[in-house]
Design an enzyme around this catalytic site. Structure first.
Site, PDB file in Angstrom:
ATOM      1  CB  SER A 155      -0.930   0.006   1.195  1.00 17.92           C
ATOM      2  OG  SER A 155      -0.170   0.091   2.371  1.00 17.92           O
ATOM      3  CG  HIS A 169      -3.932  -1.711   0.544  1.00 16.12           C
ATOM      4  ND1 HIS A 169      -4.398  -0.458   0.895  1.00 16.12           N
ATOM      5  CD2 HIS A 169      -3.313  -2.196   1.645  1.00 16.12           C
ATOM      6  CE1 HIS A 169      -4.055  -0.185   2.134  1.00 16.12           C
ATOM      7  NE2 HIS A 169      -3.395  -1.220   2.621  1.00 16.12           N
ATOM      8  CE  LYS A 172      -6.837  -0.824   4.526  1.00 12.87           C
ATOM      9  NZ  LYS A 172      -6.681   0.313   5.415  1.00 12.87           N
TER      10      LYS A 172
HETATM   11  C1  PLP Z   1      -1.715  -4.545   4.080  1.00 10.85           C
HETATM   12  C2  PLP Z   1      -2.696  -4.315   5.173  1.00 10.85           C
HETATM   13  N1  PLP Z   1      -3.205  -5.376   5.824  1.00 10.85           N
HETATM   14  C3  PLP Z   1      -4.091  -5.212   6.824  1.00 10.85           C
HETATM   15  C4  PLP Z   1      -4.514  -3.971   7.208  1.00 10.85           C
HETATM   16  C5  PLP Z   1      -5.534  -3.825   8.300  1.00 10.85           C
HETATM   17  O1  PLP Z   1      -6.785  -3.562   7.736  1.00 10.85           O
HETATM   18  P1  PLP Z   1      -7.979  -3.066   8.652  1.00 10.85           P
HETATM   19  O2  PLP Z   1      -8.018  -1.584   8.525  1.00 10.85           O
HETATM   20  O3  PLP Z   1      -9.209  -3.744   8.174  1.00 10.85           O
HETATM   21  O4  PLP Z   1      -7.620  -3.483  10.055  1.00 10.85           O
HETATM   22  C6  PLP Z   1      -4.011  -2.837   6.573  1.00 10.85           C
HETATM   23  C7  PLP Z   1      -4.468  -1.483   6.997  1.00 10.85           C
HETATM   24  O5  PLP Z   1      -4.212  -0.491   6.460  1.00 10.85           O
HETATM   25  C8  PLP Z   1      -3.068  -3.007   5.534  1.00 10.85           C
HETATM   26  O6  PLP Z   1      -2.537  -1.955   4.907  1.00 10.85           O
END
Ligand code: PLP
Length: 454
Positions: free
Chosen positions: A234, A262, A293
């Site tokens: 990301s 993402h 997201k």
């Molecule tokens: C690659 C990645 N995995 C997991 C997450 C966690 O997602 P969540 O916001 O649903 O906890 C994020 C959060 O930005 C992320 O960038």
């Protein structure tokens, strides 16, 4: 304020402290008169306030102290919102860093589903999944997610962070001899799960198949193995070679664990992510995703075989010991997944908007990091300058983008990370590019630090 008396330290709120006795309640009344108490020297008190204020001061010196923007989105007008100051005054801004990538948090189907659920069953879920917190909304949502990824089963968590953390830790508990192969740029939630499991881990160079193979080869073929990686990284916007990783997993008999946080909703003909787009979803054992997201609501999940999901359901503390997401949340996520399974309009527009913004930034000579995804990073490579530019965008131009600094990216990799959505117009983009041009011209140090880091 301390008062000293008769061998004890009297603290107005904290009671009496004697060495060897620990902290005694001032209200107990038995301290001074109680038989058998041996009063000794004073205890040097821990300065708790200083521990915390020093830690904050250190990150302020580095220029990476984070300030949250106090926003209120305007329904139907996203990405436009109102930003509040501490005295309660608001002013209009344009959001350029939301991970509600497709604007699904505003979608009429999603909002209607949430309203209906709220009106039908009320607010909370009422408990953990095990104890009264499994509602029909959760069951339907899990079936929809399993179908989205072509898996037998899915398991819902309160967030993708929790899903990664607790699943990766639990897999290690279930396979004590396991070795985890983790991409060097994996997200903090995967790193947390891998650490919490406490078993052997090997970190392979980011997206480097030769390094991954070298490391897989070096481990006893009879040991269980997991390759943990992301599809879209990301912060840089890089995309993993999923098919090549699946090839190595087959060759070395490893399970694959893919974070599609993402990418879900945004890639693939039905929004199943990069693995769906690349036709390799069936080759991945465990897919992790978020409902927050691309789907615009909240919550996280894994999708896998029935047995894997059942084992995680049965053993993962982060699944078992926490209240399930509210029914209205599950209903909104369900509506969002259903919509994006059959509509590609949002996905196509999203990609077009990202390409257009990158082109406009490049044409203006701004240091945009090229990549094959929807992420648009503009590199500044210094925490203080990144914050200065972000502050000026906010205060002078009504443009909100959060500075990205360590530990989200390595030191020296500080950047502004723009996330154009289908709802950002050409006019929004032109305004952004003009503002950045002005600020980079005023602050040549920003471009100088980028050049130095290249
Ligand atoms: C690659 C990645 N995995 C997991 C997450 C966690 O997602 P969540 O916001 O649903 O906890 C994020 C959060 O930005 C992320 O960038």
């Amino acid at each position: 304020m301390c008062v000293h008396s008769a061998g004890a330290t009297l603290l107005p709120h904290r009671g009496l402290v004697y060495k060897g006795l620990g902290r005694l309640s001032w209200e107990s009344g038995s301290v001074l008169s109680g038989a058998g108490l041996h009063l000794r020297s004073w205890v040097e008190r821990v300065n708790y306030d200083k521990i915390f204020s020093d830690s904050i001061a250190a990150i302020k010196v580095e220029g990476r102290y984070r300030v949250f923007a106090d926003l209120r989105r305007r329904r139907g007008a996203f990405p436009h919102a109102d930003a509040y100051t501490s005295d309660g005054v608001s002013r209009p801004i344009t959001v350029w860093c939301s991970n509600d990538y497709l604007g699904m948090g505003q979608h009429p189907d999603v909002i209607a589903a949430m309203h209906t659920a709220l009106d039908t069953v009320g607010a909370g879920s009422g408990g953990t999944r095990n104890i009264s917190g499994t509602t029909h909304y959760h069951v339907e949502l899990e079936a929809e997610i399993a179908d989205l990824h072509g898996k037998q089963s899915a398991l819902l968590f309160t967030s993708a962070f929790v899903a990664n953390d607790t699943t990766l830790a639990t897999l290690q508990m279930l396979m004590p001899d396991v070795v985890i192969f983790s991409d060097a740029k994996n997200h903090a939630s995967m790193i947390a799960g891998i650490r919490n499991g406490g078993k052997e881990k090997r970190i392979f160079k980011h997206n480097d198949m030769a390094d991954l193979e070298r490391q897989l080869k070096s481990v006893d073929s009879k040991r269980p193995k997991i390759i943990a990686f992301e599809s879209v990284y990301s912060m840089d916007g890089a995309i993993a070679p999923i098919a090549a990783i699946a090839d190595l997993a087959e060759k070395y008999d490893a399970l694959t664990y893919l974070d599609e946080v993402h990418a879900v909703g945004m890639y693939g003909p039905r929004g199943g992510g990069i693995a769906e787009r690349d036709g390799v979803m069936h080759r991945i054992d465990i897919i992790n995703g978020t409902l927050a997201k691309g789907f615009g609501v909240m919550g996280g999940y894994i999708a896998a075989t029935r047995d894997i999901c059942d084992a995680i359901r049965s053993f993962a503390p982060g699944f078992i010991f926490t209240t399930s997401v509210a029914p209205a949340i599950a209903a909104g996520a369900l509506a969002s997944i259903r919509h994006l399974k059959s509509s590609s309009v949002e996905r196509e527009l999203h990609q077009e908007r990202a390409r257009t913004l990158k082109r406009k930034l490049k044409n203006a000579g701004l240091p945009v990091l090229d990549n094959p995804s929807h992420i648009v990073p503009v590199m500044i490579c210094d925490p203080v300058h990144t914050k200065q530019v972000a502050d000026a965008l906010f205060n002078q131009f009504g443009i909100y983008v959060q500075p990205i600094n360590y530990p989200t990216v390595p030191r020296g990799g500080e950047r502004l990370r723009f996330t154009p959505t289908p709802l950002h117009t050409d006019a929004d983009m032109d305004k952004l590019v003009a503002a950045l041009n002005t600020l980079f011209a005023e602050c040549p140090m920003s471009l100088a630090s980028v050049t130095a880091a290249e």
